[in-house]
Design an enzyme around this catalytic site. Structure first.
Site, short mmCIF file in Angstrom:
data_model
loop_
_atom_site.label_atom_id
_atom_site.label_comp_id
_atom_site.label_asym_id
_atom_site.label_seq_id
_atom_site.Cartn_x
_atom_site.Cartn_y
_atom_site.Cartn_z
N CYS A 182 7.65 1.05 22.96
CA CYS A 182 7.73 2.40 23.68
C CYS A 182 6.74 3.33 23.09
CB CYS A 182 9.17 2.92 23.43
SG CYS A 182 9.49 3.48 21.72
N HIS B 104 -7.94 7.61 10.92
CA HIS B 104 -7.52 6.05 10.78
C HIS B 104 -6.19 5.94 10.58
CE1 HIS B 104 -11.85 5.02 9.34
NE2 HIS B 104 -11.86 5.19 10.75
N ALA C 248 -15.87 13.44 -7.48
CA ALA C 248 -15.52 14.56 -6.56
C ALA C 248 -14.50 15.30 -7.28
CB ALA C 248 -15.10 14.02 -5.24
N ASN D 9 -20.68 11.80 -3.89
CA ASN D 9 -20.22 10.53 -4.22
C ASN D 9 -20.64 9.90 -5.57
OD1 ASN D 9 -20.04 7.62 -3.70
ND2 ASN D 9 -19.77 8.30 -1.46
N ARG E 223 0.95 -1.22 0.07
CA ARG E 223 -0.12 0.12 0.18
C ARG E 223 0.82 1.19 -0.01
NH1 ARG E 223 -4.50 -0.05 4.19
NH2 ARG E 223 -5.13 1.58 2.90
N CYS F 164 12.15 0.16 15.71
CA CYS F 164 12.14 1.41 16.21
C CYS F 164 13.50 1.98 16.46
CB CYS F 164 11.27 1.47 17.67
SG CYS F 164 11.47 2.74 18.67
N ASP G 90 -3.67 7.84 2.96
CA ASP G 90 -2.78 8.18 1.94
C ASP G 90 -1.91 9.36 1.94
OD1 ASP G 90 -4.66 10.06 1.02
OD2 ASP G 90 -5.46 8.41 -0.22
P1 OAD Z 1 -15.13 2.81 0.83
O1 OAD Z 1 -14.51 1.86 -0.51
O2 OAD Z 1 -16.14 2.00 1.71
O3 OAD Z 1 -16.25 3.84 -0.09
C1 OAD Z 1 -15.55 4.82 -0.99
C2 OAD Z 1 -16.58 5.50 -1.65
O4 OAD Z 1 -16.24 6.53 -2.58
C3 OAD Z 1 -17.83 4.84 -2.24
O5 OAD Z 1 -19.08 5.11 -1.38
C4 OAD Z 1 -17.86 5.22 -3.77
O6 OAD Z 1 -19.11 5.26 -4.28
C5 OAD Z 1 -17.16 6.65 -3.55
N1 OAD Z 1 -16.44 6.92 -4.77
C6 OAD Z 1 -15.70 6.31 -5.56
N2 OAD Z 1 -15.06 6.83 -6.55
C7 OAD Z 1 -15.37 8.16 -6.27
C8 OAD Z 1 -15.12 9.52 -7.04
N3 OAD Z 1 -14.46 9.49 -8.02
N4 OAD Z 1 -15.94 10.60 -6.47
C9 OAD Z 1 -16.77 10.61 -5.41
N5 OAD Z 1 -16.98 9.51 -4.55
C10 OAD Z 1 -16.45 8.17 -5.21
O7 OAD Z 1 -14.09 3.66 1.51
P2 OAD Z 1 -14.42 4.51 2.91
O8 OAD Z 1 -15.67 5.07 3.00
O9 OAD Z 1 -13.57 5.44 3.09
O10 OAD Z 1 -10.84 1.93 7.50
O11 OAD Z 1 -13.98 3.32 4.10
C11 OAD Z 1 -14.11 3.57 5.20
C12 OAD Z 1 -12.82 2.99 6.13
O12 OAD Z 1 -13.35 1.55 5.67
C13 OAD Z 1 -11.75 3.22 5.70
O13 OAD Z 1 -11.09 4.24 6.24
C14 OAD Z 1 -10.90 1.97 6.10
C15 OAD Z 1 -11.80 0.86 5.75
O14 OAD Z 1 -12.00 -0.12 6.76
C16 OAD Z 1 -9.49 1.67 8.04
O15 OAD Z 1 -8.51 1.29 7.15
C17 OAD Z 1 -9.35 1.60 9.61
#
Ligand code: OAD
Length: 249
Positions: free
Chosen positions: A135, A124, A238, A220, A74, A152, A109
């Protein structure tokens, strides 16, 4: 753009012109146009990697090398990508509102900061950071390749990615700042998140509950769990919608 969307954009820009405080919650969708895979898409990051193996404390205790391999990949992906016009528009929004602007992101990111945003709350964690398992020191290691099992620099113990995994608590100070910015907002945007991961998604109804006058806006590709909670939604990329809003204020 359909007429209806133009009216929505007019509503948003009018409110922004009067606003003092703007808060934005972003998810993986804001970085999709930069080439960072989202989580829940069919080509998502978790494919081939069961969540419990690479994003839970149990997965880490069982096989830390496997977890690090996943995060090395990643980190390598993110090292090759650049902010897109969506990130740039949010930076311009920050320039416009100064201290009245807060960007809360679920993304790890660092692309908002790369676009120049200063007031970013990373709910996150961050791919560029590591945290010592002994530590607890957090270190910024950038995105250069690391050893398979990095250690570390202070106490030589193993470090782990400084990412909030499932079953783990969010960083307390960052969460309380996020809540403060949400309840203080005149305009609250929720951009590119499926709004299914809590507590982050809990910020969306919070904006309105504490201040019914707040305008809440979803941007979205598709409707999500947030759609019923917001005042209005604009559905598309977006990186195309945000620059249009910015041009209107
Ligand atoms: P998701 O992958 O669940 O959702 C991504 C969203 O972005 C979806 O609703 C898509 O429709 C939308 N999308 C995709 N391309 C787009 C674009 N060009 N413009 C606008 N919208 C777009 O990702 P998150 O909601 O961020 O947590 O996921 C939440 C968390 O779940 C993450 O932070 C991660 C994961 O588990 C951790 O790593 C702790």
């Amino acid at each position: 753009m359909p007429m209806l969307d133009q009216e929505k954009i007019e509503t948003i820009t009018q409110r922004l012109r009067k606003a003092n405080s703007v808060t934005v919650l972003t998810g993986a969708g804001i970085s999709a146009e930069s080439g960072v895979p989202t989580f829940r898409a069919s080509d998502g990051l978790w494919e081939g990697h069961p969540i419990q193996e690479v994003a839970t404390p149990r997965g880490w205790y069982r096989n830390p090398e496997n977890v690090w391999r996943f995060y090395h990949a990643r980190r390598a992906n993110v090292a090759t990508v650049k902010p897109n016009p969506g990130h740039v528009a949010l930076k311009q929004l920050e320039d416009r509102f100064g201290d009245g602007f807060t960007l809360i992101t679920q993304n790890v990111d660092g692309l908002h900061q790369q676009a120049g945003c200063r007031n970013v709350l990373e709910l996150h964690g961050a791919l560029r950071e590591v945290r010592c398992t002994k530590c607890q020191r957090v270190e910024d290691r950038g995105l250069e390749p690391l050893d398979l099992m990095p250690i570390c620099t202070t106490c030589r113990a193993n470090v782990r990615p400084n990412i909030v995994w499932f079953e783990e608590a969010l960083p307390e100070l960052i969460w309380s700042k996020s809540v403060d910015a949400t309840v203080a907002s005149d305009v609250f945007f929720v951009i590119g998140t499926s709004a299914v991961v809590y507590p982050a998604a809990g910020l969306i109804p919070m904006a309105k509950r504490y201040n019914p006058e707040t305008l809440t806006v979803e941007i979205n590709l598709t409707r999500t769990d947030a759609s019923e909670m917001v005042d209005l939604g604009i559905y598309g990329k977006a990186g195309e919608i945000l620059p249009i809003i910015l041009r209107g204020i």
